[in-house]
Every structure is written in structure tokens, then in C-alpha cells.
Design an enzyme around this catalytic site. Structure first.
Site, mmCIF file in Angstrom:
data_model
loop_
_atom_site.group_PDB
_atom_site.id
_atom_site.type_symbol
_atom_site.label_atom_id
_atom_site.label_comp_id
_atom_site.label_asym_id
_atom_site.label_seq_id
_atom_site.Cartn_x
_atom_site.Cartn_y
_atom_site.Cartn_z
ATOM 1 N N ILE A 10 41.193 34.638 36.969
ATOM 2 C CA ILE A 10 40.760 35.559 35.917
ATOM 3 C C ILE A 10 41.440 35.207 34.600
ATOM 4 O O ILE A 10 40.804 35.131 33.544
ATOM 5 C CB ILE A 10 41.055 37.013 36.319
ATOM 6 C CG1 ILE A 10 40.139 37.461 37.456
ATOM 7 C CG2 ILE A 10 40.883 37.951 35.120
ATOM 8 C CD1 ILE A 10 40.404 38.868 37.946
ATOM 9 N N CYS A 31 35.293 45.332 38.133
ATOM 10 C CA CYS A 31 34.074 44.557 37.862
ATOM 11 C C CYS A 31 32.832 45.360 38.261
ATOM 12 O O CYS A 31 31.822 45.361 37.546
ATOM 13 C CB CYS A 31 34.125 43.214 38.575
ATOM 14 S SG CYS A 31 34.481 43.305 40.342
ATOM 15 N N ASN A 79 31.558 38.665 39.152
ATOM 16 C CA ASN A 79 32.556 39.725 39.086
ATOM 17 C C ASN A 79 33.624 39.407 38.042
ATOM 18 O O ASN A 79 34.092 40.296 37.323
ATOM 19 C CB ASN A 79 33.196 39.940 40.458
ATOM 20 C CG ASN A 79 33.742 38.670 41.080
ATOM 21 O OD1 ASN A 79 33.135 37.599 41.010
ATOM 22 N ND2 ASN A 79 34.899 38.770 41.713
ATOM 23 N N GLY A 120 46.061 33.434 36.946
ATOM 24 C CA GLY A 120 45.184 33.106 38.055
ATOM 25 C C GLY A 120 43.811 32.744 37.532
ATOM 26 O O GLY A 120 43.640 32.429 36.343
#
Length: 294
Positions: free
Chosen positions: A17, A128, A268, A15
């Protein structure tokens, strides 16, 4: 060609991230990505393959079958799947770095207890919000042990993907436990706001610590030093406010994303991915003590 000092890594999850993590791995002189694993073909896996990386839709099973030469596995999937991932990886000897809020593994903040990471096998990066706030909370706790700590995280809704939204309960629980662990505070509270505002707000965490007789002259340099250590690997990290009133210490930190893959407001993602890379590079350094990171 990669240096002989590099260590092999793999990423579970492709994804947003995972894709940003791949960019950071590519920029690191000490890490070489050898596999990107997902459960289905998606845009992330397609983009990873287009850059020449080996990819698979076989998930954790395929990763374990290809584990030779892989020393670190980053789990960028979701908290619900992490226990199964650890079950499969535990016998392999690889270090599993958890970017999900599963509350499994050893809670790790690079600037606080990162020195222990190279000898670990299963590391939790908490969340995060935890990575942003705990360095400062830990610094305050060196002055006085708080009897209450609170973290309020505000992020842009656009930077919170499906897995993040599904794992909000785990996020809150895992971050509260870590705040208690790293400060000694008997009570910790975590709140999360996902803002739909346009333009998207920056990622921001406001933390509050209730302590007895806090000394501003002592707390300020402790917080500044803690922030400087984080900026060494996350340059978009900044303390924007710090105030001591009576028994209340309040600080606000903002994180700006600096990579090419994610927008500036997605701090984040920036802070937890930067922490993940830092942990892996510490592992590489430990494997090559004659100067892998010198």
C-alpha cells in the site's frame, strides 16, 4: 523542482500500500513526499530510497522529529499502531490520514464529506470496502433511508497483505459503523471473502439496502452520478450491476487497479489509495485557494 503550491507529505509504512501510495504522490503536481518511515529496513524502504526519497527506520518518533515542512501524514501501517501514531502527531498540526481500519478519526469518503477534510486533523478512510460501497449507499439513502444495509467484499488473497489479514476484525467493525453513519440505517452488516482462486478475481463489493417502496427511476441516476464522482479520481471504479426488487436494492461495484505498481485485480488498494490522494490534494487546494487544483 516542485511548484511553490505543493505541500509536504510523509508516509508511515512501506508495504505494498505504501509503495503504491508513493507512486501516486510522485505523479501528483500538488504533493511532495519528504519522508518514508518504517520500523525496520525492508524491501519497501529500500525501493523508496532508490528513487531518491528520504527514508528512516525510526518509525513515528523519527517522523515527528522531522515534521517541519510536512503537512499531511499518511498512515499505511496497521490498525494496532495507529492510536500511538495519532498520540505523537496530534500536537504537530499535521493532518493524519488513516488508511488502516482503526476506527479513529473522522470517517471520510471524498465524494460524500470530502469538503470537510481540509479543515480536519485526523481522518479515517474507513476501509477499501467502505470507500467502494459507501458512495452508492449514501446515494440510495438520499432517496429512502434504509432499515438494513449489507456489504459483501470479495478480494484476491494475493492482494491482502499481512496487516490486512491481521486487521480483518477491525475492518468489519469500522466499515459497519461507517455504513450506519452515512446511511442512517439502524443495522449494517459487513462480510469479507479473500479468494485464493487463480487467476485472481477482481476486487468486488456487492451491497444491499432494504428500503420502503424504492423507485428504480429515481435510484438509477443517483447511483450513476455517485459512481461518476468516484471515477474522477479512481478511473477503475465501475458499477457492474444494479437491481431493485420489491424492497431490496442491490448493486455491485468492481474496482480495477490502474497503477504500475500493483496488479489489476488489487482494486482494494487502488480505491483507498486514490481516496487518500484525493483528501491530501483537497488539503493542498485549501492552502492555495488561488488555484492549486485549477
Amino acid at each position: 523542482m516542485p511548484s511553490h503550491r505543493t505541500i509536504g507529505v510523509a508516509v508511515l509504512g512501506a508495504g505494498l500500500i505504501g509503495l503504491d501510495l508513493l507512486d501516486r504522490i510522485r505523479r501528483s503536481p500538488w504533493l511532495e513526499c519528504r519522508l518514508v518511515a518504517g520500523h525496520r529496513q525492508n524491501l519497501g524502504l529500500t525501493r523508496a530510497a532508490e528513487t531518491g526519497l528520504l527514508t528512516t527506520t525510526g518509525g513515528i518518533t523519527a517522523l515527528v522529529e522531522s515534521i517541519d515542512g510536512i503537512d499531511v501524514v499518511f498512515d499505511a501501517s496497521n490498525a494496532d499502531a495507529h492510536a500511538e501514531h495519532w498520540h505523537h502527531l496530534e500536537p504537530t498540526g499535521a493532518l493524519l490520514v488513516d488508511l488502516t481500519p482503526s476506527n479513529l478519526g473522522t470517517a471520510t469518503v471524498p465524494t460524500v464529506n470530502g469538503a470537510d477534510a481540509p479543515s480536519g486533523r485526523h481522518i479515517s478512510l474507513i476501509s477499501c470496502g467502505g470507500q467502494a460501497a459507501i458512495p452508492l449507499l449514501h446515494a440510495i439513502a438520499q432517496h429512502r433511508t434504509p432499515h438494513y444495509v449489507e456489504l459483501v467484499s470479495t478480494g484476491a488473497g494475493r492482494s491482502a497483505g499481512r496487516a490486512t489479514r491481521l486487521n480483518l476484525d477491525e475492518y468489519i467493525d469500522t466499515t459497519q459503523r461507517a455504513a450506519h453513519h452515512f446511511t442512517g440505517a439502524p443495522t449494517a452488516k459487513v462480510l469479507v471473502n479473500l479468494s485464493p482462486a487463480t487467476p485472481p478475481p477482481p476486487f468486488r463489493v456487492t451491497l444491499t439496502a432494504l428500503v420502503d417502496a424504492p423507485d428504480p427511476a429515481t435510484i438509477l441516476p443517483l447511483v450513476q452520478a455517485a459512481a461518476q464522482r468516484v471515477r474522477a479520481f479512481a478511473p477503475g471504479y465501475a458499477v457492474t450491476a444494479l437491481e431493485t426488487v420489491h424492497d431490496r436494492v442491490t448493486a455491485t461495484v468492481e474496482v480495477t487497479a490502474t497503477g504500475d505498481r500493483i496488479p489489476a485485480h488489487a482494486g482494494n488498494l487502488e480505491i483507498i489509495n486514490a481516496a487518500a490522494i484525493q483528501v491530501a490534494e483537497l488539503r493542498a487546494d485549501a492552502h492555495h485557494p488561488e488555484g492549486a487544483r485549477s
